[in-house]
Design an enzyme around this catalytic site. Structure first.
Site, PDB file in Angstrom:
ATOM      1  N   GLU A 131       0.840  -1.200   0.000  1.00 16.77           N
ATOM      2  CA  GLU A 131       0.000   0.000   0.000  1.00 16.77           C
ATOM      3  C   GLU A 131       0.883   1.261   0.000  1.00 16.77           C
ATOM      4  O   GLU A 131       1.278   1.741   1.049  1.00 16.77           O
ATOM      5  CB  GLU A 131      -0.924  -0.012   1.216  1.00 16.77           C
ATOM      6  CG  GLU A 131      -1.864  -1.217   1.238  1.00 16.77           C
ATOM      7  CD  GLU A 131      -2.849  -1.200   2.406  1.00 16.77           C
ATOM      8  OE1 GLU A 131      -3.146  -0.103   2.938  1.00 16.77           O
ATOM      9  OE2 GLU A 131      -3.329  -2.271   2.784  1.00 16.77           O
ATOM     10  N   PHE A 132       1.108   1.804  -1.160  1.00  7.54           N
ATOM     11  CA  PHE A 132       0.768   1.449  -2.530  1.00  7.54           C
ATOM     12  C   PHE A 132       1.943   1.858  -3.404  1.00  7.54           C
ATOM     13  O   PHE A 132       2.697   2.769  -3.038  1.00  7.54           O
ATOM     14  CB  PHE A 132      -0.482   2.216  -3.010  1.00  7.54           C
ATOM     15  CG  PHE A 132      -1.748   1.888  -2.272  1.00  7.54           C
ATOM     16  CD1 PHE A 132      -2.464   0.752  -2.595  1.00  7.54           C
ATOM     17  CD2 PHE A 132      -2.195   2.714  -1.249  1.00  7.54           C
ATOM     18  CE1 PHE A 132      -3.638   0.449  -1.907  1.00  7.54           C
ATOM     19  CE2 PHE A 132      -3.350   2.422  -0.567  1.00  7.54           C
ATOM     20  CZ  PHE A 132      -4.075   1.283  -0.885  1.00  7.54           C
TER      21      PHE A 132
END
Length: 372
Positions: A131-132
């Site tokens: 993420e991310f």
């Protein structure tokens, strides 16, 4: 909209259930809700969350205490469900994953360690929750990581005459990561199709108390913006991902706000920060207890296919059995592979929402995997 609202309850045709459908849940390591408490009859796959790579060796780091938990986890769940390891999570370092994905030697060290750990503890597969990726290069590197990971899994399976490990990824709610600081970025769709068994789309946290306006955390529709489950899932399909590689995320928690004016309490009402709960979050079972204790007003919003409650200055947005049934019908209309929940321990003691999801999926599905 109304079609999907009533479909899960009135579609009464008995149909064939596909053995490849995904009904998964993540389990976050915790003492208050051990893996033995998971109702395995409701799921096909359970993810252990989370392991993380070492920032020097790039190999998965498994302390002795964690090793014991991993062994208990798989021993408890097999053969009822398939256990998988999830690597990363919201609190992991995006920079570390970027460093791993950008270097061939680091990729190899990381990949080989994930296979070794999965086999050592009896897991059926591995999941990457990065993420991310934040740049075009990082998205390209992610695609290369998937290619080499799949090749290594295939090679190991061939050498050991064992069934190949599953390879999945947990991804942003939309195919385009438009929260990038530079420009909208697209996930490596071609590599996803070629190398992953499926993706877990985080179709939640679309609104939260970080905004000064209330909104459905996981609303199916949103007439005012792209922050909706509908937009996100369709974007993955429009972007070219095979629908049967898409698994829809469902939250078993709420987001809460403190209203600026308690008399203004609809969706989009002005707020001044987080409401009740820890940092503006509540487990589903806590929401239902709160509603009962406070006599909160509960509202089903047809425009967004979401539910919220309000009491005094507190405003709570969440999913319940009705909205989850609607979403399951919607997911099947797109011919998706299945759904997953975040996370075990947040549903009611009788697994009310998880049970409704399974029942709705079973009622709606046909042999082609969807309902038109």
């Amino acid at each position: 909209m109304l079609r999907f609202l009533f479909l899960p309850f009135f579609f009464l045709i008995t149909v064939t259930r596909s053995t490849s459908d995904i009904k998964a849940i993540y389990w976050l390591q915790q003492p208050l809700f051990p893996p033995q408490a998971i109702n395995t009859s409701l799921f096909t796959h359970v993810y252990y969350a989370f392991l993380a790579p070492n920032n020097a060796t790039y190999q998965l780091h498994v302390p002795n205490s964690t090793a014991a938990t991993l062994a208990t986890f798989t021993a408890t769940l097999r053969p009822s469900v398939a256990p998988l390891i999830s690597i990363g999570g919201a609190n992991s370092s995006s920079d570390l994953f970027a460093a791993i994905a950008s270097n061939a030697a680091a990729r190899a060290a990381f990949i080989n360690s994930t296979i070794d750990v999965a086999r050592a503890f009896g897991f059926h597969g591995v999941d990457l929750d990065w993420e991310f990726p934040r740049t075009a290069d990082e998205m390209n590197d992610l695609g290369q990581l998937f290619r080499e990971w799949r090749a290594a899994i295939a090679s190991e399976a061939s050498a050991t005459s064992r069934k190949p490990l599953l390879l999945t990824a947990t991804v942003y709610f939309s195919v385009d990561y438009f929260l990038s600081e530079t420009a909208s970025l697209r996930y490596p769709v071609g590599s996803i199709n070629d190398n992953l068994d499926w993706i877990n789309v985080m179709s939640y946290d679309l609104n939260g108390p970080w905004s000064n306006l209330t909104g459905p955390p996981a609303g199916l529709f949103n007439p005012k913006s792209n922050a909706s489950v509908d937009y996100g899932l369709r974007s993955w399909i429009r972007g070219g991902v095979i629908p049967k590689k898409v698994v829809m995320g469902l939250p078993l928690y709420a987001r809460t706000w403190q209203l600026l004016d308690p008399s203004v309490h609809g969706i989009g009402a002005p707020a001044v920060g987080a409401g009740t709960g820890l940092d503006g979050a509540m487990a589903l079972f806590q929401v239902l207890e709160y509603n009962n204790e406070t006599g909160a007003n509960v509202v089903y919003d047809k425009e967004t296919a979401s539910v919220y409650s309000y009491s005094g200055s507190n405003w709570v947005g969440y999913d319940d059995p009705v909205t989850v049934a609607v979403k399951v019908g919607f997911a099947q209309s797109l011919y998706l592979r299945g759904y997953f929940f975040w996370a075990a321990g947040l549903d009611t003691s009788d697994w009310k929402v998880s049970t409704q999801a399974l029942n709705s999926w079973t009622l709606c599905i046909n042999e082609k995997g969807g309902v038109n």
